[in-house]
Design an enzyme around this catalytic site. Structure first.
Site, PDB file in Angstrom:
ATOM      1  N   LYS A  96      59.807  27.114-108.449  1.00  0.00           N
ATOM      2  CA  LYS A  96      60.542  26.302-107.471  1.00  0.00           C
ATOM      3  C   LYS A  96      60.304  26.827-106.043  1.00  0.00           C
ATOM      4  O   LYS A  96      60.113  26.061-105.106  1.00  0.00           O
ATOM      5  CB  LYS A  96      62.045  26.324-107.817  1.00  0.00           C
ATOM      6  CG  LYS A  96      62.950  25.637-106.818  1.00  0.00           C
ATOM      7  CD  LYS A  96      62.653  24.158-106.674  1.00  0.00           C
ATOM      8  CE  LYS A  96      63.494  23.524-105.572  1.00  0.00           C
ATOM      9  NZ  LYS A  96      63.000  22.206-105.182  1.00  0.00           N
ATOM     10  N   LYS A 136      66.369  28.724 -96.460  1.00  0.00           N
ATOM     11  CA  LYS A 136      66.705  29.688 -97.525  1.00  0.00           C
ATOM     12  C   LYS A 136      65.543  29.813 -98.503  1.00  0.00           C
ATOM     13  O   LYS A 136      65.162  30.915 -98.917  1.00  0.00           O
ATOM     14  CB  LYS A 136      67.987  29.200 -98.213  1.00  0.00           C
ATOM     15  CG  LYS A 136      68.452  29.963 -99.440  1.00  0.00           C
ATOM     16  CD  LYS A 136      68.199  29.241-100.755  1.00  0.00           C
ATOM     17  CE  LYS A 136      68.754  27.856-100.871  1.00  0.00           C
ATOM     18  NZ  LYS A 136      68.434  27.171-102.134  1.00  0.00           N
TER      19      LYS A 136
HETATM   20  N1  LIG Z   1      69.362  18.485-101.505  1.00  0.00           N
HETATM   21  C1  LIG Z   1      68.174  18.530-102.064  1.00  0.00           C
HETATM   22  O1  LIG Z   1      67.305  17.687-101.784  1.00  0.00           O
HETATM   23  C2  LIG Z   1      67.823  19.580-103.064  1.00  0.00           C
HETATM   24  C3  LIG Z   1      68.530  20.761-103.167  1.00  0.00           C
HETATM   25  N2  LIG Z   1      68.140  21.699-104.087  1.00  0.00           N
HETATM   26  C4  LIG Z   1      68.884  22.944-104.236  1.00  0.00           C
HETATM   27  O2  LIG Z   1      70.055  22.638-104.973  1.00  0.00           O
HETATM   28  C5  LIG Z   1      71.153  23.441-104.545  1.00  0.00           C
HETATM   29  C6  LIG Z   1      72.290  22.545-104.064  1.00  0.00           C
HETATM   30  O3  LIG Z   1      71.779  21.744-103.032  1.00  0.00           O
HETATM   31  P1  LIG Z   1      72.662  20.582-102.359  1.00  0.00           P
HETATM   32  O4  LIG Z   1      73.462  19.881-103.375  1.00  0.00           O
HETATM   33  O5  LIG Z   1      71.736  19.838-101.507  1.00  0.00           O
HETATM   34  O6  LIG Z   1      73.605  21.468-101.445  1.00  0.00           O
HETATM   35  P2  LIG Z   1      75.015  21.154-100.790  1.00  0.00           P
HETATM   36  O7  LIG Z   1      75.068  22.054 -99.610  1.00  0.00           O
HETATM   37  O8  LIG Z   1      75.228  19.706-100.631  1.00  0.00           O
HETATM   38  O9  LIG Z   1      76.038  21.660-101.914  1.00  0.00           O
HETATM   39  C7  LIG Z   1      76.204  23.018-102.157  1.00  0.00           C
HETATM   40  C8  LIG Z   1      77.222  23.219-103.254  1.00  0.00           C
HETATM   41  O10 LIG Z   1      77.452  24.635-103.372  1.00  0.00           O
HETATM   42  C9  LIG Z   1      78.856  24.876-103.225  1.00  0.00           C
HETATM   43  N3  LIG Z   1      79.078  26.179-102.618  1.00  0.00           N
HETATM   44  C10 LIG Z   1      78.540  26.669-101.475  1.00  0.00           C
HETATM   45  N4  LIG Z   1      78.967  27.920-101.235  1.00  0.00           N
HETATM   46  C11 LIG Z   1      79.844  28.213-102.237  1.00  0.00           C
HETATM   47  C12 LIG Z   1      80.609  29.364-102.567  1.00  0.00           C
HETATM   48  N5  LIG Z   1      80.578  30.463-101.798  1.00  0.00           N
HETATM   49  N6  LIG Z   1      81.368  29.320-103.677  1.00  0.00           N
HETATM   50  C13 LIG Z   1      81.398  28.206-104.455  1.00  0.00           C
HETATM   51  N7  LIG Z   1      80.688  27.098-104.217  1.00  0.00           N
HETATM   52  C14 LIG Z   1      79.905  27.104-103.116  1.00  0.00           C
HETATM   53  C15 LIG Z   1      79.363  23.746-102.364  1.00  0.00           C
HETATM   54  O11 LIG Z   1      80.750  23.639-102.498  1.00  0.00           O
HETATM   55  P3  LIG Z   1      81.634  22.929-101.334  1.00  0.00           P
HETATM   56  O12 LIG Z   1      81.546  21.462-101.612  1.00  0.00           O
HETATM   57  O13 LIG Z   1      82.982  23.497-101.508  1.00  0.00           O
HETATM   58  O14 LIG Z   1      80.996  23.305-100.015  1.00  0.00           O
HETATM   59  C16 LIG Z   1      78.581  22.586-102.979  1.00  0.00           C
HETATM   60  O15 LIG Z   1      79.157  22.186-104.185  1.00  0.00           O
HETATM   61  C17 LIG Z   1      70.579  24.362-103.464  1.00  0.00           C
HETATM   62  O16 LIG Z   1      70.202  25.565-104.074  1.00  0.00           O
HETATM   63  C18 LIG Z   1      69.348  23.599-102.968  1.00  0.00           C
HETATM   64  O17 LIG Z   1      68.380  24.459-102.421  1.00  0.00           O
HETATM   65  C19 LIG Z   1      67.109  21.492-104.955  1.00  0.00           C
HETATM   66  C20 LIG Z   1      66.404  20.338-104.903  1.00  0.00           C
HETATM   67  C21 LIG Z   1      66.683  19.309-103.929  1.00  0.00           C
HETATM   68  O1  LIG Z   2      64.292  21.331-102.937  1.00  0.00           O
HETATM   69  C1  LIG Z   2      64.099  20.261-102.439  1.00  0.00           C
HETATM   70  C2  LIG Z   2      63.313  19.211-103.044  1.00  0.00           C
HETATM   71  O2  LIG Z   2      63.169  18.125-102.442  1.00  0.00           O
HETATM   72  O3  LIG Z   2      62.805  19.425-104.151  1.00  0.00           O
END
Ligand SMILES: NC(=O)C1=CN([C@@H]2O[C@H](COP(=O)(O)OP(=O)(O)OC[C@H]3O[C@@H](n4cnc5c(N)ncnc54)[C@H](OP(=O)(O)O)[C@@H]3O)[C@@H](O)[C@H]2O)C=CC1
Ligand SMILES: O=CC(=O)O
Length: 330
Positions: A210, A278
Site C-alpha cells: 500500500k 502520512k
Molecule cells: N480517503 C481515501 O481516499 C483513502 C484513505 N485510505 C486510508 O484509510 C484510512 C482512513 O481514511 P479516511 O476515511 O479517508 O480518513 P478520515 O480522516 O475521513 O477518517 C479517519 C477515521 O479515523 C478516526 N480517528 C482519527 N484519529 C483517531 C483517534 N486518535 N482515535 C480514534 N479514532 C480516530 C476518525 O474518527 P473521528 O470521526 O472521530 O475523527 C475517523 O473515523 C487512512 O489510513 C487513509 O490513509 C486508504 C485508501 C483511500
Molecule cells: O489511499 C488512497 C487511494 O486512493 O488509494
C-alpha cells in the site's frame, strides 16, 4: 505473468501453485469463497470516516449484521439508521462480533483503537478475527498483530487501494497479509466492499504494498500539478493539457478524474492531503529500512508538507498544486 493471468480474468490465480506465497482473487471467486457456515455472522466496524462509512454501509446493504463504533459518535447515526447496532467502545464491538474491521486515520489511531485501554484486543478471544484496513506502516501492523494473536484471535492487515467513490461503489482493491484462515473467512465480505483482493503473505507485506502504491500516486499527483501550473505560466490552457495527457501514453484515470476540478482550483475531499503526506512519510521510512534511495518521493513529501503548512490538510490531496502556486507568488 501475474498481469497476464489477471487480464485473462481467471477466477482464482495462484502464482506458486505448489506452495502459494501470494495470490490475487477477482470478485465473486468460487475457489476461495468459504461455505455459508464459515462466513462471520456478526461484523464490527471501527472508524467511520470518508472510507469507513461507505464500507460499513455496503456491508449493511448486503444484509450483514454490523455493529459500529466511531470516536465521534454522531458519525454512527446514519449507519444506525440503516440498521447497524452501536457499542460504546472498540472493546465492546470486538467482544460482540465474530470479525471486527478497523479503518483508522494513521498508525497512532490504529494502534490506540486496537490496543489502547478500551481497545479491540481487550474484546478478542479465540475464534474471532481483526481486520485492519487502515493505511499504516508494517511495524505498527506487526504490533497490532501481536496483541490480537496473543488473545488467540486471528489478524489480517488489509489496506485498500481506491478512494471515496470506489468505497461507495464496492470497488476497492484489498492488499491483505496475515492469517490466511482469516483471509478465507472474510473473503466474501471483502468482495462486498471491493473488486479484488490480493493475499501477500506475512504481516507487513500488505502495508508495504500500500505504501509503495501511494508513494507512486503522491509523486504522480505532484508531477501533474507542476505540469498544470507550468502550462498556465507559459500561456497554455491547462484544460487542454488535461485533454492532451488523457489521450497519450501517460494518461491515468486519476488525472482525468482530478484534472478538471484542479484547473478550477476546486478540491472536494476524497483522499485528504494529510493522509497522502502520512503515506509518503511512511514510505520514506520503509525505504530507509532497506537503504533504498527514493529521491522523488522525498522531494514530493516536502511539497505536501508545504501544502499542509498552508492549511490544506483536510482538502483533497490534489490541493497540493496550491503549494506550487504559493511558491510562484513569492
Ligand atoms: N480517503 C481515501 O481516499 C483513502 C484513505 N485510505 C486510508 O484509510 C484510512 C482512513 O481514511 P479516511 O476515511 O479517508 O480518513 P478520515 O480522516 O475521513 O477518517 C479517519 C477515521 O479515523 C478516526 N480517528 C482519527 N484519529 C483517531 C483517534 N486518535 N482515535 C480514534 N479514532 C480516530 C476518525 O474518527 P473521528 O470521526 O472521530 O475523527 C475517523 O473515523 C487512512 O489510513 C487513509 O490513509 C486508504 C485508501 C483511500
Ligand atoms: O489511499 C488512497 C487511494 O486512493 O488509494
Amino acid at each position: 505473468m501475474a498481469m497476464c493471468s489477471t487480464q485473462l480474468n481467471s477466477q482464482f490465480l495462484s502464482f506458486f501453485p505448489a506452495k502459494p506465497r501470494f495470490f490475487v482473487s477477482i470478485k465473486a471467486t468460487s475457489a476461495s469463497t468459504p461455505k455459508d457456515d464459515d462466513i462471520p455472522a456478526s461484523i464490527g466496524f471501527l472508524g467511520l470516516g470518508i472510507m469507513g462509512t461507505p464500507m460499513a454501509q455496503n456491508l449493511i446493504k448486503a444484509g450483514r449484521d454490523v455493529t459500529v463504533w466511531n470516536r465521534t459518535k454522531s458519525k454512527c447515526e446514519p449507519l444506525i439508521s440503516l440498521g447497524a447496532k452501536y457499542k460504546s467502545s472498540p472493546e465492546e464491538v470486538a467482544a460482540s462480533c465474530d470479525v471486527t474491521f478497523a479503518m483508522l486515520a494513521d498508525p497512532e489511531s490504529a494502534l490506540d483503537v486496537a490496543c489502547g485501554k478500551y481497545g479491540a484486543a481487550k474484546g478478542m478471544s479465540p475464534g474471532k478475527g481483526y481486520v485492519d484496513v487502515s493505511t499504516v506502516d508494517g511495524e505498527t501492523s506487526k504490533l497490532i498483530c501481536e496483541q490480537i494473536r496473543a488473545t488467540g484471535a486471528h489478524f489480517l492487515e488489509a489496506p485498500v487501494s481506491g478512494s471515496k467513490k470506489p468505497a461507495e461503489d464496492g470497488q476497492l482493491i484489498f492488499l491483505t497479509a496475515g492469517d490466511e484462515v482469516l483471509y478465507e473467512k472474510v473473503a466474501s465480505l471483502l468482495d462486498i466492499m471491493g473488486k479484488s483482493r490480493f493475499y501477500l503473505g506475512e504481516v507487513g507485506n500488505g502495508a508495504a504494498m500500500k505504501l509503495v502504491v501511494n508513494m507512486v500516486m503522491g509523486s504522480m499527483m505532484a508531477s501533474f500539478s507542476e505540469g498544470l501550473v507550468l502550462s498556465e505560466k507559459v500561456g497554455l490552457d491547462p484544460s487542454v493539457l488535461v485533454e492532451v495527457i488523457s489521450q497519450g501514453a501517460i494518461s491515468a484515470p486519476m488525472y482525468a478524474l482530478k484534472g478538471p476540478s484542479m484547473v478550477k482550483s476546486s478540491y472536494p475531499t476524497a483522499f485528504p492531503l494529510k493522509h497522502q503526506q502520512k503515506d509518503l512519510r511512511l514510505a520514506l521510512g520503509l525505504a530507509e529500512s532497506v537503504s533504498q534511495p527514493i529521491p522523488i518521493a522525498a522531494a514530493t513529501n516536502e511539497l505536501y508538507k508545504v501544502a499542509k503548512s498552508h492549511g490544506l490538510s483536510d482538502q483533497d490531496f490534489s490541493a497540493v498544486i496550491e503549494a506550487l502556486k504559493v511558491k510562484l507568488q513569492q
